[in-house]
Design a protein around this motif. Structure first.
Motif, PDB file in Angstrom:
ATOM      1  N   VAL A   1       0.858  -1.181   0.000  1.00 31.41           N
ATOM      2  CA  VAL A   1       0.000   0.000   0.000  1.00 31.41           C
ATOM      3  C   VAL A   1       0.892   1.227   0.000  1.00 31.41           C
TER       4      VAL A   1
ATOM      5  N   MET B   1       1.455   5.205   1.472  1.00 32.54           N
ATOM      6  CA  MET B   1       1.089   6.183   2.493  1.00 32.54           C
ATOM      7  C   MET B   1       1.376   7.573   1.940  1.00 32.54           C
TER       8      MET B   1
ATOM      9  N   HIS C   1      -7.850  11.523   8.913  1.00 33.69           N
ATOM     10  CA  HIS C   1      -6.905  10.664   8.222  1.00 33.69           C
ATOM     11  C   HIS C   1      -7.362  10.455   6.789  1.00 33.69           C
TER      12      HIS C   1
ATOM     13  N   THR D   1      -4.974   5.419   2.646  1.00 35.96           N
ATOM     14  CA  THR D   1      -3.916   5.013   1.738  1.00 35.96           C
ATOM     15  C   THR D   1      -4.537   4.682   0.391  1.00 35.96           C
TER      16      THR D   1
ATOM     17  N   HIS E   1      -0.479   2.479  10.930  1.00 32.53           N
ATOM     18  CA  HIS E   1       0.108   3.491  10.057  1.00 32.53           C
ATOM     19  C   HIS E   1      -0.694   4.778   9.966  1.00 32.53           C
ATOM     20  N   HIS E   2      -1.993   4.725  10.231  1.00 30.14           N
ATOM     21  CA  HIS E   2      -2.785   5.953  10.080  1.00 30.14           C
ATOM     22  C   HIS E   2      -2.616   6.908  11.253  1.00 30.14           C
TER      23      HIS E   2
ATOM     24  N   ILE F   1      10.624   4.216   7.268  1.00 31.19           N
ATOM     25  CA  ILE F   1       9.434   3.434   7.597  1.00 31.19           C
ATOM     26  C   ILE F   1       9.244   2.320   6.572  1.00 31.19           C
TER      27      ILE F   1
ATOM     28  N   VAL G   1      -2.054  -3.133   7.792  1.00 26.14           N
ATOM     29  CA  VAL G   1      -0.644  -2.805   7.782  1.00 26.14           C
ATOM     30  C   VAL G   1      -0.217  -2.295   9.154  1.00 26.14           C
TER      31      VAL G   1
ATOM     32  N   ASP H   1      -7.106  10.657  16.469  1.00 25.90           N
ATOM     33  CA  ASP H   1      -8.064  11.693  16.113  1.00 25.90           C
ATOM     34  C   ASP H   1      -9.215  11.809  17.112  1.00 25.90           C
TER      35      ASP H   1
END
Lengths: 269, 302
Positions: free
Chosen positions: A244, A246, A265, A268, B84-85, B96, B115, B130
């Motif tokens: 994926v 980012m 957010h 991806t 990852h987010h 990374i 992931v 968030d």
């Protein structure tokens, strides 16, 4: 009181009388040291409840600390403009108007506010946004240009010119997490007051010429117009369909960069 | 003020010379009283703005107090992994890459992040979530294992082993046509352990965070989505309660089984430590008829 001595605000650089507890220009507490993280981010000053600051013949009082309210007392011929859905309450005698905007249809199509409202006349009017966060009070000196992500804008004094810039590059539009436009605020000969709302906590750093940093696109809050934004995709191999990507926004100086810690957010690829 | 030569952090039990204002292992302030409710919950001491937490040759600085940022300075050889987010920013030095995870398809189907990303030093990288809340720093001593509800994890150091398991907490409902299986704490839970070397685990709690140590056999009912973490020794099962004398969706006032006002609880039974958050998500339970549930679940009709 010595009329010559002044305290310099570590956040905005304005000078206040020595007896002042908070900066008269941005409301930052004057008795706390400049808080900077080891990595170089400066925390936006948490405005004390009921802090008052002046602009022109008007004042702004910041009320509350979780979802703060900016309460404006308009004086003289002062006026302000704002996105109409952030108005919390107002006196009856504060007149409302609409600010003419260029490219209204384009803004509407891009999901930005089609109508920017104005308030004038002597009286009180208050604003807040619908999320926990901080008000970022930015006194703009003459000759400044500042870009803010869409929907970060809370209100501005009338002496500031409001415009918008189309984000350059399809990749930046599609992957940058900010839509097609950024708001741009410009001061010509007179100073002005701009108030933004950042979700969560707000941090700022000053990038030197050519210095860059990668940020989550949804965390970008504001920047000097001299800071260049471009989107990069970091590939992460997972073994499942190859991996994926980012998306990160590379912000390159010179200039100030502000981010918010609670962000949308952007997924991806 | 605490004795500078002999201070034990009431939160993580780390002993240190308290010359700094916060615990170097978990960031808890040293100059505040331990706050406990009359019912036995200890309030997590909020990590002070700019407090530093040391691990290996690296450190994490916690910045902000509404939506705190965990800002890592990684030295060469040290690394962290994360969902990852949650990455807020990084410099060019921090590298990374994706961390291999077993059972990718199952994780996708369960709505868990596919992931897990890792970053290695030297370099700087920062994370935030968030939602307004608190960063929870849990120093894991060698041999300690912690179960964490899905989507609570922020970041862990490389020395912490990651695994996930099916907690077996589910119930099944049926409306006119469909049978639906519900997982009130998710299909899977994360499990973190420090096998050969101590490590640091950072979680995020929405709102305020409270912990308590349950005695053997002691139990408490909590909202399933309020659960943040628990020791592996703490057992879980579902508990359903039906208030009496309230409106029945089938058209009558009822003192019998009433589906529409069912309370779904998670029972936690000690021994062990549990943590909850005050800002929990609403459980998506439409009140359809309960047809099956996990073997240890219980019901009460009031």
């Amino acid at each position: 009181m010595d009329p010559i001595q002044r305290i310099v605000c570590t956040w905005c650089g304005a000078q206040s009388p020595t007896a002042a507890a908070t900066c008269i220009a941005c409301g930052a507490p004057l008795d706390v040291k400049n808080v900077v993280s080891d990595s170089g981010w400066r925390a936006a000053p948490r405005l004390r409840d009921m802090t008052e600051l002046r602009f022109g013949n008007s004042t702004c009082q910041v009320e509350g600390e979780i979802v703060p309210v900016a309460e404006i007392t308009l004086g003289g011929a002062d006026s302000i403009f704002f996105e109409h859905h952030v108005m919390l309450w107002k006196d009856q005698n504060v007149a409302l108007g609409v600010m003419p905007l260029q490219g209204g249809v384009k803004r509407a199509l891009a999901g930005m506010p089609f109508v920017v409202s104005t308030a004038s006349g002597q009286g009180r009017i208050a604003f807040s946004r619908d999320a926990a966060g901080e008000l970022v009070v930015m006194p703009l000196h003459p000759g400044m240009e500042l870009d803010a992500r869409e929907h970060a804008f809370l209100l501005s004094s009338h002496s500031i010119e409001f415009s918008y810039v189309r984000i350059q590059g399809l990749r930046n539009i599609l992957l940058g997490g900010q839509g097609m436009f950024m708001d741009r605020f410009i001061t010509r000969d007179a100073p002005g007051l701009l108030i933004l709302h950042g979700y969560g906590n707000v941090f700022e750093r000053k990038l030197a010429a050519g210095e860059s940093i990668l940020v989550e696109p949804g965390a970008f809050l504001y920047k000097d117009s001299s800071v260049v934004m471009s989107v990069e995709t970091q590939k992460l191999k997972t073994g499942l369909f190859g991996g994926v990507g980012m998306n990160l926004a590379r912000m390159t100086g010179p200039g100030r960069l502000g981010i918010q810690s609670m962000y949308h957010h952007h997924h991806t690829e | 003020m605490a004795d500078a030569a002999n201070y034990m952090c009431p939160w993580c039990k780390h002993a240190f010379d308290a010359n700094s204002s916060s615990c170097p292992a978990c960031g808890a302030p040293v100059d505040v009283r331990k706050l406990a409710t009359k019912s036995g919950w200890n309030e997590l001491p909020a990590i002070k703005d700019m407090a530093k937490i040391q691990f290996g040759q690296s450190f994490c600085q916690v910045e902000g107090n509404f939506v705190p940022v965990a800002d890592f300075k990684l030295t060469a050889g040290d690394g962290v992994y994360f969902a990852h987010h949650l990455m807020l920013w990084k410099d060019d030095h921090a590298q990374i890459t994706a961390m291999p995870l077993k059972g990718g398809w199952k994780r996708v189907l369960a709505g868990m992040p596919l992931v897990m990303t890792q970053a290695v030093g030297p370099g700087r990288i920062a994370f935030s979530k968030d939602k307004p809340g608190e960063v929870i720093a849990i120093p894991l001593n060698v041999g300690r294992t912690m179960d964490v509800r899905e989507h609570v994890f922020m970041v862990a150091t490389h020395s912490v082993a990651y695994d996930w398991f099916n907690p077996g907490i589910w119930y099944r409902t049926r409306d006119d046509k469909n049978v639906e299986t519900h997982y009130p704490i998710g299909m899977f839970m994360d499990r973190f352990s420090a096998a050969g070397k101590e490590g640091l685990l950072l979680l995020h709690g929405a709102g305020n965070v409270f912990v308590r140590d349950l005695q053997p056999g002691q139990s408490i009912l909590i909202k399933p989505t309020a659960l943040l973490f628990k020791d592996t020794t703490v057992q879980m099962n579902l508990h359903f309660e039906y208030p009496s004398g309230i409106w029945n969706p089938y058209g009558t006032w009822s003192v019998g089984t009433v589906w529409s006002n069912r309370y779904v609880w998670l029972r936690l039974t000690g021994p062990g430590r549990v943590g909850v958050q005050s800002n929990f998500d609403k459980i998506d339970d439409l009140g359809h008829r309960l047809v099956d549930f996990e073997a240890n679940a219980t019901e009460v009709q009031w």
